[in-house]
Design an enzyme around this catalytic site. Sequence first.
Site, PDB file in Angstrom:
ATOM      1  CG  ASP A 182       4.062   2.250  -1.868  1.00  0.00           C
ATOM      2  OD1 ASP A 182       4.832   3.215  -1.971  1.00  0.00           O
ATOM      3  OD2 ASP A 182       3.315   2.062  -0.881  1.00  0.00           O
ATOM      4  CD  GLU A 266       8.605   6.697  -3.548  1.00  0.00           C
ATOM      5  OE1 GLU A 266       8.483   7.911  -3.308  1.00  0.00           O
ATOM      6  OE2 GLU A 266       7.908   5.815  -3.002  1.00  0.00           O
ATOM      7  CG  ASP A 347       0.297   1.267   1.409  1.00  0.00           C
ATOM      8  OD1 ASP A 347       0.790   2.416   1.474  1.00  0.00           O
ATOM      9  OD2 ASP A 347       0.169   0.531   2.407  1.00  0.00           O
TER      10      ASP A 347
END
Length: 378
Positions: A182, A266, A347
Amino acid sequence: MKKLKAYKFRLYPTKQQEVLLNKTFGCVRFYYNQQVALFNSYDKESNPKPEFKSSTLIRQEFEWMQEVSAAAIQQKEIDFKEFKKQLFNKNRKSKLGFPKFKKKSNRQSYRLPNQKFKIIGNKIQLEKIGKVKFVKDRNFPEVFKFMSVTISKNPSGQYFISVLVEQEINHKTKTNREVGIDLGVKTFSTQSDGIEICNPKYFSKNQAKLKRLQQHFSRKQKGSNRREKCRIKITKLHQKIVNQRDWFLHNYSTRLINKYDFIFIEDLGVKTMLESKLMSKEISDVSWSKFINMLIYKADWYGKTVHKVDRFYASSKTCGCGVKNQDLKLTDREWVCGSCGSINQRDLLASENILKEGRRSLGDITNVESKVTSSMKR
């Protein structure tokens, strides 16, 4: 498997060689700007289709362009033709904008094919330039093939060569490990195995010094030597920030490639995020796009897999039990699930969910590809 790899070295030309290099940069820039002006002048109603002159005709028209290597201008002609082809390519995912003029104050460069240069020890022989000394801080592989060389000059007056070679790159040993990552601003990355990497914030740390130099620059008289010296100081500081950031990104991306076989990240819409006035400076400083590009090409070199998870997947809002917290704000770093009562760190939870979603989506893609392959064999 044979791959293309570039080796970049610092170049140290003599004063005479600097003059010849700058002449070559100027001729290449002049030819490109002429093509851009002709391209942008096209109008369906009043003007006919513009006739682009070849580099040979341009060199015959302007005698001073014959002082530099013809191959450098020919390579720029090839680049411009490829640009026009890509501009009108309907199948291209990211659309290109119309061309802009090149400035003398920006980065300058030109390219030569493999027939027009030769490396002899710690010197490179360039056509119409001669043997130029460079710092050979690493060696080429035993078996390779020269493809091209790009000679460049940054705004602070430093010269570089980037030698593109075709070589055999061996895949790294498999570790059978996977990780979800992340990316963030406060913390550069949080991994699903609990490792956090701090954001170095190189631009923010140098911002006060940069502001002071820019204030000094604004007070200098235009055209003066003091103004030029101050400009070089500013460009060198910008270059230092870029070098620090690249060093950090290269080290971290290489560490991930060495340690993990599957890396899930991502699919961030960085271009859209940069439109935000509140976070645009911090997002530019963190350089997510450059980091992801490094991961992708290094994974391709060394036989690893980097897979992007859909950007609309709610990785931070989805608890391990499957319940989504729709009221979660950006300032909430921890939240308690109303269903199972677990305390979630934003996170870390996002990285774990990215890992899970990455496994699922990668498995779906693999199954589809295997079905297509089996049907083609039939």
